[in-house]
Design a protein around this motif. Sequence first.
Motif, PDB file in Angstrom:
ATOM      1  N   ILE A   1       0.656  -1.289   0.292  1.00 30.07           N
ATOM      2  CA  ILE A   1      -0.269   0.149   0.128  1.00 30.07           C
ATOM      3  C   ILE A   1       0.636   1.492   0.612  1.00 30.07           C
TER       4      ILE A   1
ATOM      5  N   TYR B   1       0.042   2.269  -6.122  1.00 26.76           N
ATOM      6  CA  TYR B   1      -0.926   0.822  -5.207  1.00 26.76           C
ATOM      7  C   TYR B   1      -2.048   1.295  -5.689  1.00 26.76           C
TER       8      TYR B   1
ATOM      9  N   GLU C   1      -5.813 -12.050  -8.484  1.00 27.42           N
ATOM     10  CA  GLU C   1      -5.913 -11.775  -7.254  1.00 27.42           C
ATOM     11  C   GLU C   1      -4.961 -10.421  -6.620  1.00 27.42           C
ATOM     12  N   LEU C   2      -4.818  -9.937  -5.877  1.00 27.40           N
ATOM     13  CA  LEU C   2      -3.438  -8.726  -5.228  1.00 27.40           C
ATOM     14  C   LEU C   2      -3.084  -9.100  -4.627  1.00 27.40           C
ATOM     15  N   VAL C   3      -1.897  -9.394  -4.501  1.00 30.06           N
ATOM     16  CA  VAL C   3      -0.812 -10.034  -3.516  1.00 30.06           C
ATOM     17  C   VAL C   3       0.033  -9.120  -3.176  1.00 30.06           C
ATOM     18  N   GLU C   4       0.469  -9.745  -2.306  1.00 29.48           N
ATOM     19  CA  GLU C   4       2.255  -8.852  -1.267  1.00 29.48           C
ATOM     20  C   GLU C   4       3.087 -10.519  -1.250  1.00 29.48           C
TER      21      GLU C   4
ATOM     22  N   SER D   1       4.661 -11.270   0.690  1.00 28.49           N
ATOM     23  CA  SER D   1       4.228 -12.362   1.987  1.00 28.49           C
ATOM     24  C   SER D   1       2.710 -13.424   1.605  1.00 28.49           C
ATOM     25  N   ASP D   2       2.231 -13.135   0.719  1.00 27.88           N
ATOM     26  CA  ASP D   2       0.560 -13.732   0.197  1.00 27.88           C
ATOM     27  C   ASP D   2       1.002 -15.007  -0.638  1.00 27.88           C
TER      28      ASP D   2
ATOM     29  N   MET E   1       0.207 -18.976  -3.816  1.00 31.37           N
ATOM     30  CA  MET E   1      -0.985 -18.456  -2.564  1.00 31.37           C
ATOM     31  C   MET E   1      -1.541 -19.014  -1.491  1.00 31.37           C
ATOM     32  N   LYS E   2      -1.368 -18.304  -0.394  1.00 37.88           N
ATOM     33  CA  LYS E   2      -2.315 -18.878   0.729  1.00 37.88           C
ATOM     34  C   LYS E   2      -3.833 -18.639   0.992  1.00 37.88           C
ATOM     35  N   THR E   3      -3.703 -19.107   0.632  1.00 37.66           N
ATOM     36  CA  THR E   3      -5.732 -19.314   0.404  1.00 37.66           C
ATOM     37  C   THR E   3      -6.740 -19.139   2.061  1.00 37.66           C
ATOM     38  N   ILE E   4      -7.498 -19.612   1.968  1.00 42.16           N
ATOM     39  CA  ILE E   4      -8.257 -19.944   2.866  1.00 42.16           C
ATOM     40  C   ILE E   4      -9.016 -21.104   3.050  1.00 42.16           C
TER      41      ILE E   4
ATOM     42  N   GLY F   1      -6.193 -23.195   1.882  1.00 39.99           N
ATOM     43  CA  GLY F   1      -4.634 -23.852   2.039  1.00 39.99           C
ATOM     44  C   GLY F   1      -4.116 -23.512   0.529  1.00 39.99           C
ATOM     45  N   LEU F   2      -3.776 -24.049   0.647  1.00 40.89           N
ATOM     46  CA  LEU F   2      -1.995 -23.370  -0.588  1.00 40.89           C
ATOM     47  C   LEU F   2      -2.724 -23.333  -2.035  1.00 40.89           C
TER      48      LEU F   2
END
Lengths: 486, 310
Positions: free
Chosen positions: A232, A237, A250-253, A255-256, A267-270, A272-273
């Motif tokens: 951000i 941004y 998906e907008l990722v950083e 760390s995602d 990517m780390k989703t709700i 799992g990967l």
Amino acid sequence: MKDAWSRYDCGDFYDELISSPGHARQAARKLVSCLRSLGEEDFNSRQQLAESTIREMGISFTVYTEEGNIDRCWPFDIIPRVISKRQWDKTAAGLEQRLQALNLFIDDLYHEQKIIKDGVIPEFVLKQSANYRTECEGVTPPYGVWAHISGTDLVRDRDGEFYVLEDNLRVPSGVSYMIENRSIMKRVLPEVFESVDIAPVGEYTEKLLDTLVSLSPRKVKNPSIAVLTPGIFNSAYFEHAFLAQQLGAELVEGSDLIVQDDDCVYMKTIAGLERVDVIYRRIDDEFLDPEVFNPKSVLGVSGLMRAWRKGNVALANAPGAGVADDKVVYAFVPAMIKYYLDQQPLLPNVETYLCYDKRQRDYVLANLDKLVVKPANESGGYGMLIGPHSTRKQREQFADLIKAKPRNYIAQPTLGLSTAPAIVGRGDLGPRHVDLRPFVLQGKHSYVTTGGLTRVAMREGSLVVNSSQGGGSKDTWVVDTDGGRK
Amino acid sequence: MLSKVAERVYWAARYLERIESTARLVSSYDKLLFDLPRSVEISWYNLIIINSLEQEFASRYSVKDEHNVLKFLLADDTNSASIISSIDAMRENVRTTRDVVPEASWELANELRLYIEEHIQQGINRRRRHEFLDHVIKSCQQIFGMWHGSMCHDSAWHFLSLGRNLERADMTTRILDAGVSAFIETRDEGSEVTGRQIIPGHVLRSLNAEQAYRRAVRSRVSAGEVASFILENEFFPRSINYCHESIRNHARRLPGGREFVAQMQDLMSLLAEIKVQQLDGKKMQAHLNNLQLSHMNIHNTISQTWFPLW
């Protein structure tokens, strides 16, 4: 506003709307006559409408200051810049040709380096290029394309011709503003859209999606696409979020994301990967992968280069594509077009003096007060010397810099950048210098935006259009004057 | 859906709900104070107690008057629970989830923020306070309504709903808690209009529950009935029971939520056995306190289940 338009005089610069005092260029004729007919109050209220629209649409960019980061509203001038379709079609063909040659060049550099062996470009230029990545040698990305998205900076000189100023093959920004500028204009001057054939600009994101999908290593119907943002606090941004939304990505950083032992990116989703196929990365090479580049980077993803080299993920733009952003390399683009495509360049470069060459360097040092000196590997208008606007002390400083590292500097004549009428006070107009950044896509197919982002140097006489340094923007209209409305 | 995005969506809804309930709370308090007999000593400062913000308040203000309380709750950007802080936080969360929430969310969040920034003084001064709060409440409802009516009811929607319902349940316990405290503190003096008669009605109004209560209970407003309605009613969307059920139902649709759903189920069964009509003042306060702790647990489990740090 009649008087303001009649008074308007751009001196000896090429003006985008006005051919001589009181006369509009053909493509701009309807626009100018509409604007002339507006009363001063009506005109001002439209500029205010534009400003409140920008606030409500939350179109902003971030400025870094000593007191912290400030979110500023996007500066916008409601008088559009108009280009005739006939002229634009020629320019677009030149941009496509250029990106095609640049991609062949980058691919050649990371493989056989034929262009060096054949003596077209000296080897040391490459060896000393800040953005050449040995880690990319031998990799072949899909279709041999490295720079999928470029934001080429064009300027017009006094002769009215477009010249390429910079290629911007790393992470060019501005395309979201190009699209948003158009939606603002539709609210502000709806009546003109009814009578003028203005080419739409909104299809860009569809074309970008097609390009990204075409890069997916897994040939599945809906590959998973992510826009990788530094976060951000990055100045662009707004654009990262805008594009992710428009693409349905998906907008990722960093760390995602995570690279697993199978050298695939997840990517780390709700739930799992989840595997990622294509990453439209908006962070620079150096921060992409702390394993390979800057070990201190927290923006990137460990192992990303491993995954990319194995072909398990596509990166757009590919790492290492920035080698062609080097302004010394830029000087060789016309030669590349001849070498790889056996064609004449359709779009000229700005004349460029290479300081590593003794004869050219001597010329530059003797003419610093007339030239613009640029470092070979900076962007955003930083670290430049604009000769005619410089002090003796600045020129001495640059002379020392050039002598110490001649390979790192180029010089160009100071151009008489074209102007366009801009609002410079209540009910008054003045000429302000503009440039143009079209965006070019290359994947399986290629595409050029209709027009691009017009940036304006809002200070009188200034040539600096960067929004971080007081630049504004205008909507850019490509107008068809040959056909009627279908 | 990215865990981080899920977390931000959840918080966007929590902050938006917080803005609405704070505006509603201030608005109903404004009206309550006009109704109470002068002998009843209930002050604006109660709003600080309700929100457990006594320490934060004390570190900034010494006078506990209307102006300071309102300034703190509405306009103080160093109070993270104020309306102005909440709208900033809500907007940041929308901004970082623009890829999953409807496009219009961003524009509406900007509009609401601009409105609040420009008109915040109206909320502090009494003369045009109603107009300000009314606009804020309607804008929140507009955003919630737009979400409900236009976005896909997929994971993002479930996280919005988890956030909204948990924030609601928590605010409901606080409003009820405030009512109970006021009720205990006010002596029944036998005069015509007493605090004890007015407070239960006020609790209902704070929760926008008056109409629903009358239709469901069909008897005059009494403290015990009000508490039961607010805690147990199965249809009223701000009742604790409704919020809990809603949290459970949305969680059921999310991947990997089995343990969490079981935890919600246990809590609900436990609560069903409590006869709230029989809880006198002190016991009710203890009960509400326990509920607030349960809500903290619910939040923690949601975080651990769907927003892990990996």
